[in-house]
Structure formats: C-alpha cells, structure tokens
Design a protein around this motif. Structure first.
Motif, PDB file in Angstrom:
ATOM      1  N   VAL A 184       0.869  -1.192   0.000  1.00  0.00           N
ATOM      2  CA  VAL A 184       0.000   0.000   0.000  1.00  0.00           C
ATOM      3  C   VAL A 184       0.900   1.234   0.000  1.00  0.00           C
ATOM      4  CG1 VAL A 184      -1.829   1.250   1.194  1.00  0.00           C
ATOM      5  CG2 VAL A 184      -1.780  -1.266   1.255  1.00  0.00           C
ATOM      6  N   GLN A 185       0.916   1.943  -1.111  1.00  0.00           N
ATOM      7  CA  GLN A 185       1.776   3.114  -1.245  1.00  0.00           C
ATOM      8  C   GLN A 185       1.184   4.366  -0.589  1.00  0.00           C
ATOM      9  OE1 GLN A 185       4.837   3.156  -2.620  1.00  0.00           O
ATOM     10  NE2 GLN A 185       4.789   0.988  -3.157  1.00  0.00           N
ATOM     11  N   SER A 186      -0.121   4.531  -0.695  1.00  0.00           N
ATOM     12  CA  SER A 186      -0.760   5.724  -0.107  1.00  0.00           C
ATOM     13  C   SER A 186      -2.213   5.412   0.210  1.00  0.00           C
ATOM     14  CB  SER A 186      -0.670   6.919  -1.060  1.00  0.00           C
ATOM     15  OG  SER A 186      -1.444   6.695  -2.222  1.00  0.00           O
ATOM     16  N   LEU A 187      -2.737   6.166   1.175  1.00  0.00           N
ATOM     17  CA  LEU A 187      -4.140   6.033   1.578  1.00  0.00           C
ATOM     18  C   LEU A 187      -4.599   7.403   2.095  1.00  0.00           C
ATOM     19  CD1 LEU A 187      -6.674   4.309   2.125  1.00  0.00           C
ATOM     20  CD2 LEU A 187      -5.683   3.743   4.365  1.00  0.00           C
ATOM     21  N   SER A 188      -5.663   7.937   1.503  1.00  0.00           N
ATOM     22  CA  SER A 188      -6.154   9.254   1.902  1.00  0.00           C
ATOM     23  C   SER A 188      -7.676   9.261   1.881  1.00  0.00           C
ATOM     24  CB  SER A 188      -5.619  10.357   0.979  1.00  0.00           C
ATOM     25  OG  SER A 188      -6.060  10.137  -0.358  1.00  0.00           O
ATOM     26  N   ALA A 189      -8.246  10.194   2.629  1.00  0.00           N
ATOM     27  CA  ALA A 189      -9.705  10.262   2.727  1.00  0.00           C
ATOM     28  C   ALA A 189     -10.144  11.715   2.882  1.00  0.00           C
ATOM     29  CB  ALA A 189     -10.197   9.438   3.908  1.00  0.00           C
ATOM     30  N   LYS A 190     -11.359  11.970   2.462  1.00  0.00           N
ATOM     31  CA  LYS A 190     -12.033  13.260   2.660  1.00  0.00           C
ATOM     32  C   LYS A 190     -13.475  12.964   3.021  1.00  0.00           C
ATOM     33  CE  LYS A 190      -9.163  15.792  -0.674  1.00  0.00           C
ATOM     34  NZ  LYS A 190      -8.272  14.635  -0.942  1.00  0.00           N
ATOM     35  N   GLU A 191     -14.025  13.781   3.939  1.00  0.00           N
ATOM     36  CA  GLU A 191     -15.365  13.500   4.457  1.00  0.00           C
ATOM     37  C   GLU A 191     -16.181  14.793   4.519  1.00  0.00           C
ATOM     38  OE1 GLU A 191     -13.588   9.993   7.392  1.00  0.00           O
ATOM     39  OE2 GLU A 191     -14.624  11.734   8.261  1.00  0.00           O
ATOM     40  N   LEU A 192     -17.330  14.778   3.858  1.00  0.00           N
ATOM     41  CA  LEU A 192     -18.277  15.894   3.911  1.00  0.00           C
ATOM     42  C   LEU A 192     -19.415  15.479   4.834  1.00  0.00           C
ATOM     43  CD1 LEU A 192     -19.274  18.661   2.868  1.00  0.00           C
ATOM     44  CD2 LEU A 192     -20.395  17.429   0.996  1.00  0.00           C
ATOM     45  N   ARG A 193     -19.639  16.281   5.882  1.00  0.00           N
ATOM     46  CA  ARG A 193     -20.591  15.880   6.929  1.00  0.00           C
ATOM     47  C   ARG A 193     -21.760  16.858   7.010  1.00  0.00           C
ATOM     48  NH1 ARG A 193     -18.913  17.060  11.305  1.00  0.00           N
ATOM     49  NH2 ARG A 193     -17.138  18.337  10.660  1.00  0.00           N
ATOM     50  N   PHE A 194     -22.913  16.302   7.390  1.00  0.00           N
ATOM     51  CA  PHE A 194     -24.110  17.089   7.687  1.00  0.00           C
ATOM     52  C   PHE A 194     -24.642  16.625   9.034  1.00  0.00           C
ATOM     53  CE2 PHE A 194     -23.689  16.663   3.142  1.00  0.00           C
ATOM     54  CZ  PHE A 194     -23.813  17.968   2.692  1.00  0.00           C
TER      55      PHE A 194
END
Length: 279
Positions: A184-194
């Motif tokens: 696993v070279q990279s792991l990223s996340a983004k989260e839009l919440r309500f």
C-alpha cells in the motif's frame, strides 16, 4: 331793675365776643400739620390687635396594623457577559481531529494503473487487511453551523490522514492465480458531513449532541510487483457526537467533542477546536 339786667347781658356778650375773636384769628392763621407717611404711621393705642389665624386641628397619625409590603425589586437583567452562549447564532469552528477508521467493508474500485494488465482490477484481499482495517487517522476538521431555538444544523468537512508504515502493509497475495507482492503506497480520505442536533446553553457554556451523516471519499494506491494501481471508493456513514462549548470572549470559544460511529467506516473520533460566534 329790668334796665340793669339788659345792660348786664349786653356787657357779657360783648366781653365774650372780644375774647373769642383773637383765638379764632390765630387758629385760622396756623397751617394744619402734614399727615405722616404710611410707613411712619404710629399705632393707635386704642386699636386692638387682630387675633392670630387659627390652625386647623391636628389629625392623629394613623399607623396601619399591618404595614404594606415593600415594592418588588426591578426585574433582574442578566449581564451580557453572563449570556454569551445563549441565543440564535452562527458558528464557524476549526480544529484537530483524531480517530479510527475501518475500510474493510468499503467497496474499492480499480480506477487506473499499469497493474490492470496483470489482474489488478480484480484484487480484493488487501482491502480487508491493515492499514484498511482499524486505521488510525489524524487530521483537520471544519464546521459551519446555525443554531436556532436550541436546534443545531451543521455542515462540515474533515480531512483525516491515515497513519501507517508502508513496510507493514507489504504482503503476498494471489493475483489472477499468481502470488504477487502487494504494497500500500498511499491512503487518503475526505469526508463531507451534515448534522442535526440540539444544545443547551448556560451563561458561557453550552452542551450539545448531534447526529452526523457524511459522504466519504477514500483513495489508495497499490504497487503490485512494481506495477501501479489506483483504487477509489465512495461511502456513507452515520455517527453520534456530543461535547461542550466554552466561551472565552463573546465572539470566541473553545470546543471539545467525542464521536462514535453507528454505520459506516467511522469507529470513533475526538475533536478539539476553536471557533467564532456571531449573533
């Protein structure tokens, strides 16, 4: 005898007239005295002083048997500095985020890369192993919020960065019938919440609780025997958050909150942030 009486009477009359004539002439010759001015008028000793005006009879002081109660004090107005956390308002917060994610039930899709020719598009096994399972995340959190009548409406954006060692993610997997080394070279996340929730404010402190729903985007890059492969996933998650807001100034506050996942890839979150308050 009669002749003597007449003579005596005439002589007496002549004598009286002779004596009265000089006195009358003197009285006519002397001027009458001028009247005294009003301020110098002397009181007549025979004049009786008027009695002083009579005063009305004094009424006895009436003391009530039960005195009237004192008037009520004016209504207490809470100083503005004691009610900073109250009322309808807007908030903007920014702070740090720490938590844990589990992407083992997230459906990753192959997007692009040279590994497609060796079967990278059908790879599944690495996504249920670390760092996709129980990944520790550290990142940033931003929230914009409207509070009306103790009801909170939130929209926010999280940038969690999973932390792991690349060497710990290396393992052999079956790729289209061939054992290949996958890293696993990279792991990223983004989260839009309500979020929808409620809060109770008291002076400078407010306690709150929210139900959050978020759209999560996760991207990862794998190396399969040196061939690159990019994967992505979109998922939805529910979580519950509770915390407290403490005002340092009327327009500035600090906030701490904890969050527990209900459905989706969130296990838990801890938040420490500061914010700006506008009524």
């Amino acid at each position: 005898m009669r002749r003597f009486s007449t003579f005596a009477l005439s002589f007496a009359t002549f004598a009286l007239v002779g004596l009265a004539a000089p006195a009358l002439a003197l009285a006519q010759a002397e001027p009458s005295p001028e009247p005294l001015p009003p301020g110098e008028k002397k009181a007549d000793p025979m004049e009786v002083a008027a009695p002083p005006p009579s005063l009305p009879p004094q009424q006895p002081l009436q003391v009530p048997e039960h005195p009237a109660p004192p008037p009520p004090p004016p209504p207490y107005e809470e100083p503005e500095s004691d009610g900073w956390a109250n009322g309808d308002h807007f908030e903007f917060t920014m702070g740090f985020l720490a938590g844990q994610r589990s992407y083992s039930k997230t459906s990753f899709k192959f997007e692009e890369g040279a590994a497609e020719g060796i079967g990278g598009g059908g790879l599944v096994a690495p996504f249920v192993m670390p760092p996709f399972d129980n990944a520790t995340v550290l990142g940033l959190r931003y929230d914009l919020r409207l509070v009306m009548s103790h009801i909170r409406m939130t929209v926010g954006f999280d940038v969690p960065f999973p932390t792991y060692k690349v060497s710990d993610s290396t393992a052999l997997y079956d790729v289209s019938g061939t054992q290949r080394k996958v890293t696993v070279q990279s792991l990223s996340a983004k989260e839009l919440r309500f979020g929808i929730g409620g809060e109770y404010a008291w002076t400078k402190v407010a306690l709150f609780a929210d139900l959050l729903g978020g759209v999560h985007w996760v991207d990862t890059e794998l190396a399969i025997d040196g061939y690159k492969a990019d994967y992505g996933a979109v998922s939805f998650a529910f979580s519950a958050r509770a915390g407290a807001r403490a005002h340092v100034r009327k327009w500035f506050f600090a906030q701490a909150a904890g969050e527990v996942g209900i459905i989706g890839d969130i296990r838990w979150n801890a938040e420490l942030s500061v914010g700006f308050f506008l009524k």
